[in-house]
Design a protein around this motif. Structure first.
Motif, PDB file in Angstrom:
ATOM      1  N   ASN A   6      60.556 -17.680  52.902  1.00  0.00           N
ATOM      2  CA  ASN A   6      60.991 -18.916  53.551  1.00  0.00           C
ATOM      3  C   ASN A   6      59.970 -19.233  54.624  1.00  0.00           C
ATOM      4  O   ASN A   6      59.552 -18.353  55.364  1.00  0.00           O
ATOM      5  CB  ASN A   6      62.366 -18.722  54.195  1.00  0.00           C
ATOM      6  N   THR A   7      59.577 -20.485  54.709  1.00  0.00           N
ATOM      7  CA  THR A   7      58.542 -20.817  55.675  1.00  0.00           C
ATOM      8  C   THR A   7      58.900 -22.064  56.458  1.00  0.00           C
ATOM      9  O   THR A   7      59.633 -22.914  56.003  1.00  0.00           O
ATOM     10  CB  THR A   7      57.187 -21.069  54.978  1.00  0.00           C
ATOM     11  N   ALA A   8      58.350 -22.124  57.616  1.00  0.00           N
ATOM     12  CA  ALA A   8      58.402 -23.334  58.420  1.00  0.00           C
ATOM     13  C   ALA A   8      57.005 -23.494  58.983  1.00  0.00           C
ATOM     14  O   ALA A   8      56.470 -22.591  59.602  1.00  0.00           O
ATOM     15  CB  ALA A   8      59.425 -23.200  59.541  1.00  0.00           C
ATOM     16  N   SER A   9      56.398 -24.624  58.739  1.00  0.00           N
ATOM     17  CA  SER A   9      55.042 -24.815  59.220  1.00  0.00           C
ATOM     18  C   SER A   9      54.902 -26.188  59.838  1.00  0.00           C
ATOM     19  O   SER A   9      55.659 -27.087  59.546  1.00  0.00           O
ATOM     20  CB  SER A   9      54.030 -24.654  58.071  1.00  0.00           C
ATOM     21  N   GLY A  29      68.262 -21.102  53.268  1.00  0.00           N
ATOM     22  CA  GLY A  29      69.061 -20.499  54.327  1.00  0.00           C
ATOM     23  C   GLY A  29      68.406 -20.436  55.692  1.00  0.00           C
ATOM     24  O   GLY A  29      68.743 -19.573  56.491  1.00  0.00           O
ATOM     25  N   ILE A  30      67.498 -21.340  55.976  1.00  0.00           N
ATOM     26  CA  ILE A  30      66.824 -21.343  57.272  1.00  0.00           C
ATOM     27  C   ILE A  30      67.684 -22.080  58.299  1.00  0.00           C
ATOM     28  O   ILE A  30      68.196 -23.157  58.025  1.00  0.00           O
ATOM     29  CB  ILE A  30      65.445 -22.026  57.165  1.00  0.00           C
ATOM     30  N   SER A  31      67.839 -21.501  59.476  1.00  0.00           N
ATOM     31  CA  SER A  31      68.465 -22.172  60.619  1.00  0.00           C
ATOM     32  C   SER A  31      67.390 -22.308  61.676  1.00  0.00           C
ATOM     33  O   SER A  31      66.795 -21.307  62.083  1.00  0.00           O
ATOM     34  CB  SER A  31      69.630 -21.350  61.166  1.00  0.00           C
ATOM     35  N   LYS A  32      67.145 -23.544  62.122  1.00  0.00           N
ATOM     36  CA  LYS A  32      66.032 -23.773  63.042  1.00  0.00           C
ATOM     37  C   LYS A  32      66.323 -24.979  63.918  1.00  0.00           C
ATOM     38  O   LYS A  32      66.918 -25.951  63.482  1.00  0.00           O
ATOM     39  CB  LYS A  32      64.755 -24.009  62.228  1.00  0.00           C
ATOM     40  N   THR A  33      65.854 -24.892  65.164  1.00  0.00           N
ATOM     41  CA  THR A  33      65.904 -26.030  66.080  1.00  0.00           C
ATOM     42  C   THR A  33      64.477 -26.464  66.357  1.00  0.00           C
ATOM     43  O   THR A  33      63.611 -25.634  66.633  1.00  0.00           O
ATOM     44  CB  THR A  33      66.603 -25.653  67.396  1.00  0.00           C
TER      45      THR A  33
END
Length: 133
Positions: A30-33, A50-54
């Protein structure tokens, strides 16, 4: 006998494809870029399951979410939100444009800073909702 051999070969190839796909799915993280361009506009990309991010937004970002069952909160103002996937939930303070493709995605926004006071929206798929809260 030739037909039986062909069926066994076809079944073997099919099983190898399934095993390869399952293995590849486990290897892709899983990535966030954040992809910044030289102009004023930048794009923040969140991909995965299933990523939880602010995210803290400043007003010129396009936020793209691809995947399944992600819960994203966007604080501040962003230019656009683009969602492709299934069962993603996004809550945003301020957005001008929302685009949703897939199934069961939900976008909740508090306000829009669009010039005419109406969020620009495009929705494709089933059970997708954009709601002003």
């Amino acid at each position: 006998m030739k037909i039986m051999k062909k069926r066994i070969i076809a079944l073997t190839v099919l099983c190898l494809g399934i095993v390869t796909a399952a293995t590849a799915a486990k290897l892709i993280p899983n990535t966030a870029s954040e992809q910044k361009s030289d102009d004023k506009q930048k794009e923040i990309v969140i991909e995965g399951v299933g990523i939880s991010k602010t995210i803290e937004a400043t007003g010129d970002e396009t936020i793209r979410i691809e995947g399944t069952n992600n819960k994203i909160t966007i604080k501040g103002s962003c230019n656009a939100i683009k969602i492709e996937g299934v069962d993603n939930v996004v809550t945003v303070d301020d957005v001008k444009s929302i685009s949703v493709e897939g199934t069961g995605n939900k976008v909740n926004y508090k306000k829009t800073s669009a010039a005419d006071g109406k969020v620009i929206s495009a929705v494709a798929g089933v059970n997708n909702k954009i709601t002003k809260i």
